[in-house]
Design an enzyme around this catalytic site. Structure first.
Site, mmCIF file in Angstrom:
data_model
loop_
_atom_site.group_PDB
_atom_site.id
_atom_site.type_symbol
_atom_site.label_atom_id
_atom_site.label_comp_id
_atom_site.label_asym_id
_atom_site.label_seq_id
_atom_site.Cartn_x
_atom_site.Cartn_y
_atom_site.Cartn_z
ATOM 1 N N HIS A 59 0.776 -1.328 0.013
ATOM 2 C CA HIS A 59 -0.040 0.170 0.017
ATOM 3 C C HIS A 59 0.690 1.411 -0.212
ATOM 4 O O HIS A 59 0.579 2.293 0.690
ATOM 5 C CB HIS A 59 -0.996 -0.038 1.266
ATOM 6 C CG HIS A 59 -2.191 -0.754 1.200
ATOM 7 N ND1 HIS A 59 -2.863 -0.667 -0.283
ATOM 8 C CD2 HIS A 59 -2.686 -1.924 1.543
ATOM 9 C CE1 HIS A 59 -4.198 -1.343 -0.047
ATOM 10 N NE2 HIS A 59 -3.878 -2.106 0.699
ATOM 11 N N ASN A 117 -6.922 -6.587 -4.964
ATOM 12 C CA ASN A 117 -8.251 -5.877 -5.680
ATOM 13 C C ASN A 117 -7.915 -4.176 -5.733
ATOM 14 O O ASN A 117 -8.634 -3.574 -6.256
ATOM 15 C CB ASN A 117 -9.249 -5.894 -4.373
ATOM 16 C CG ASN A 117 -8.821 -5.398 -2.982
ATOM 17 O OD1 ASN A 117 -7.651 -5.622 -2.458
ATOM 18 N ND2 ASN A 117 -9.785 -4.553 -2.451
ATOM 19 N N HIS A 118 -6.619 -3.688 -5.156
ATOM 20 C CA HIS A 118 -6.403 -2.346 -5.206
ATOM 21 C C HIS A 118 -5.638 -2.169 -6.833
ATOM 22 O O HIS A 118 -5.566 -0.871 -7.036
ATOM 23 C CB HIS A 118 -5.688 -1.587 -4.345
ATOM 24 C CG HIS A 118 -6.378 -1.308 -2.895
ATOM 25 N ND1 HIS A 118 -6.684 0.010 -2.827
ATOM 26 C CD2 HIS A 118 -7.072 -2.063 -2.207
ATOM 27 C CE1 HIS A 118 -7.554 -0.079 -1.643
ATOM 28 N NE2 HIS A 118 -7.854 -1.589 -1.201
ATOM 29 N N HIS A 167 -4.341 -12.928 -3.543
ATOM 30 C CA HIS A 167 -4.580 -11.829 -2.636
ATOM 31 C C HIS A 167 -5.625 -11.839 -1.779
ATOM 32 O O HIS A 167 -5.511 -11.829 -0.626
ATOM 33 C CB HIS A 167 -4.759 -10.605 -3.538
ATOM 34 C CG HIS A 167 -5.266 -9.313 -2.825
ATOM 35 N ND1 HIS A 167 -4.104 -8.661 -2.320
ATOM 36 C CD2 HIS A 167 -6.095 -8.649 -2.283
ATOM 37 C CE1 HIS A 167 -4.586 -7.769 -1.373
ATOM 38 N NE2 HIS A 167 -5.614 -7.649 -1.693
ATOM 39 N N HIS A 241 -4.632 -8.968 1.950
ATOM 40 C CA HIS A 241 -6.113 -8.421 1.987
ATOM 41 C C HIS A 241 -6.476 -8.126 3.189
ATOM 42 O O HIS A 241 -7.637 -7.273 3.196
ATOM 43 C CB HIS A 241 -6.930 -9.406 1.338
ATOM 44 C CG HIS A 241 -8.333 -8.935 0.731
ATOM 45 N ND1 HIS A 241 -8.503 -7.664 0.323
ATOM 46 C CD2 HIS A 241 -9.413 -9.549 0.755
ATOM 47 C CE1 HIS A 241 -9.565 -7.331 -0.152
ATOM 48 N NE2 HIS A 241 -10.188 -8.497 0.081
#
Length: 309
Positions: A59, A117-118, A167, A241
């Site tokens: 992130h 998912n990002h 993920h 995740h």
């Protein structure tokens, strides 16, 4: 461009990125084009050999990624498998994702990068990556190069035929790895269906399939994990995740492990991060780490919405 020349240039880019200095827009463009050529040859279930070190969400926490490499070993000395979510939330999504893609292009056999998912157009427009690209480049081109590249990232990986890495989690539409191999992954992450589930689902204490509070994917119980692992000859599902305070967390009677590699997530959660080292006999050990020391954090005015699920 001549291969030797490109490699030399790539090494310079990696050196620059290691200092948290972004590449130019045109450099990002040619990096992403090269990365597409490599990723297009990879499978939806990418085969990976041990020894390998498995990592969870990063992130955009660039300095913590540097700490991860300090703890786990530099690339390419250590083989790495990253399970997605390179961007959003942290202040350095651009530098983080550019470095990981550059390492992939330079050392393709030594590093595997999966889709989270990002790694999606829609999510990055809400959670920070899009705005960061605009701020750092003055236009959305770099965001477009990367989000187009994200469509090529493999969805899952299989370490030595036994440890299944992805993920999010499992899907009611998928019983076997062959089902995953048959998916068409070259698209934006759909709102529902098997590809969506792999990137969005979570293990749960309740048995069976459940509605996910995230609004995408499902929750799945221990019965589901055990059945899936048994049917596919697997010993473990490794996934990311979810924020876990110790950096890793076993569940489902050790059929599933969650790995989260962003310490003090969002610069305020106070969690440790972890990575999982698999040696040549597939024995695992977890290395935990705390945030890298930071000097003078940038001040970001716009607060992105929270979802900590």
């Amino acid at each position: 461009m001549d291969e030797k020349l490109f490699t030399k240039e790539l090494d310079q880019w990696i050196e620059q990125l290691n200092e948290c200095k972004q590449l130019s827009e045109s450099q990002v463009k040619s990096l992403c084009e090269k990365a597409k050529e490599i990723l297009t040859k990879e499978s939806n279930v990418q085969e990976v050999r041990c020894p390998v070190t498995v990592c969870g969400d990063v992130h955009g926490q660039f300095h913590d990624l540097m700490e991860l490499f300090r703890i786990g070993g530099k690339s390419p000395d250590t083989n790495y498998l990253f399970m997605g979510d390179y961007v959003d939330r942290g202040y350095y999504s651009v530098e983080t994702v550019t470095l990981l893609v550059a390492l992939k292009v330079r050392y393709r056999e030594r590093i595997t990068i999966l889709r989270g998912n990002h790694e999606s157009r829609q999510i990055t427009q809400v959670y920070g990556f899009y705005d960061e690209c605009l701020r750092k480049y003055g236009n959305a081109n770099v965001w477009k190069y990367f989000t187009d590249l994200f469509d090529y990232l493999p969805l899952t990986a299989l370490v030595d035929g036994q440890i299944f890495c992805l993920h999010g989690g499992l899907s009611p539409s998928i019983d076997t790895l062959d089902h995953i191999r048959a998916l068409d992954r070259l698209q934006e992450v759909p709102h529902e269906g098997p590809m969506c589930d792999l990137l969005w689902s979570d293990p749960d204490d309740r048995g069976g399939w459940g509605i996910s509070p995230r609004g995408a994917g499902y929750t799945f119980g221990q019965d589901i994990s055990e059945t899936f692992n048994h049917a596919n000859g697997l010993t473990l599902v490794s996934r990311a995740h979810q924020l876990v305070m110790e950096g890793y967390n076993w569940c489902h009677d050790r059929n599933v492990v969650t790995i989260f590699s962003a310490p003090n997530y969002c610069y305020r959660c106070g969690n440790q991060a972890a990575i999982m080292e698999l040696d040549d006999t597939l024995k695992y050990s977890f290395l935990q780490f705390d945030p890298a020391p930071r000097r003078g954090e940038p001040h970001v005015t716009r607060r992105t919405p929270d979802y900590f699920l």
